[in-house]
Design an enzyme around this catalytic site. Structure first.
Site, mmCIF file in Angstrom:
data_model
loop_
_atom_site.group_PDB
_atom_site.id
_atom_site.type_symbol
_atom_site.label_atom_id
_atom_site.label_comp_id
_atom_site.label_asym_id
_atom_site.label_seq_id
_atom_site.Cartn_x
_atom_site.Cartn_y
_atom_site.Cartn_z
ATOM 1 N N THR A 183 51.737 68.477 -78.179
ATOM 2 C CA THR A 183 50.284 68.525 -78.017
ATOM 3 C C THR A 183 49.597 67.642 -79.055
ATOM 4 O O THR A 183 49.311 66.477 -78.801
ATOM 5 C CB THR A 183 49.766 69.978 -78.110
ATOM 6 O OG1 THR A 183 50.319 70.609 -79.274
ATOM 7 C CG2 THR A 183 50.158 70.769 -76.872
ATOM 8 N N CYS A 184 49.337 68.187 -80.223
ATOM 9 C CA CYS A 184 48.524 67.457 -81.198
ATOM 10 C C CYS A 184 49.231 66.248 -81.799
ATOM 11 O O CYS A 184 48.596 65.226 -82.074
ATOM 12 C CB CYS A 184 48.041 68.410 -82.271
ATOM 13 S SG CYS A 184 47.059 69.766 -81.578
ATOM 14 N N ASP A 185 50.559 66.353 -81.999
ATOM 15 C CA ASP A 185 51.285 65.184 -82.516
ATOM 16 C C ASP A 185 51.259 64.049 -81.502
ATOM 17 O O ASP A 185 50.928 62.911 -81.829
ATOM 18 C CB ASP A 185 52.744 65.560 -82.824
ATOM 19 C CG ASP A 185 52.868 66.530 -83.975
ATOM 20 O OD1 ASP A 185 51.886 66.743 -84.703
ATOM 21 O OD2 ASP A 185 53.964 67.089 -84.151
#
Length: 202
Positions: A117-119
């Protein structure tokens, strides 16, 4: 080349909270995150800490809760800039791009959670903003997913994201490889879509 280490969402929610990282084991990724931050500090590489915050009362990452707080591995170490975000990409609604450009950074090294997700979102976004991007494969972590599209284990998701990111958006490396590059003040490499393609699978 000027690097910055961007440490994304290393918060209690992913360790002792509602979204415990499944692969690699948190003990592995946290140790590598600590090593990356320590090396960056020793080698004068700026460290940016990113913290995901949701409104009070939210089931996860609610502001002011233990789950939303930075894990001690990050909280106990120094950093140069703190970014609060509410979207997967650390660039959306934040001053991250402005801060990095003001600091003369052209290469981002990403560590933290979650791989899928965020990476990944931050790596894609950074690449499209013109940054050279590195992703530390063993200083990140994933969760298993199951929905109407299918089911994947945390290990399957983690490896699949690394393969896709390496092909298009970021150079993936272990923390040990990155530490060697930092100490040698050398680049790691770049993603290479053409080399990654298997003509027999097209």
């Amino acid at each position: 080349m000027k690097r910055a280490l961007v440490v994304i969402d290393v918060q209690n929610e992913y360790v002792t909270g509602g979204l415990p990282i499944a692969y690699p084991a948190p003990a592995i990724s946290l140790a590598n995150i600590a090593a990356a931050v320590d090396t960056a500090t020793q080698e004068s590489v700026p460290v940016v800490v990113v913290q995901h915050v949701a409104p009070a009362g939210a089931p996860l990452f609610a502001r002011g809760t233990h789950g939303s707080a930075l894990h001690d591995v990050v909280a106990s170490r120094r950093h140069d800039h703190l970014v609060e975000k509410s979207f997967p990409s650390a660039f959306i609604g934040t001053d991250l791009d402005e801060w990095l450009r003001r600091a003369g950074v052209d290469t981002l090294t990403i560590a933290g959670y979650m791989t899928q997700t965020c990476d990944e979102s931050t790596a894609r976004h950074a690449s499209q903003l013109g940054y050279r991007v590195e992703l530390l494969s063993d200083a990140t972590g994933a969760l298993a997913l199951s929905n109407r599209a299918g089911s994947l284990s945390a290990a399957e998701i983690h490896h699949a994201v690394l393969v896709v990111v390496q092909a298009f958006f970021a150079y993936t490396a272990t923390t040990a490889e990155w530490v060697d590059a930092i100490r040698g003040k050398s680049p790691l490499g770049t993603p290479d879509f053409a080399a990654a393609m298997d003509p027999g699978q097209a």
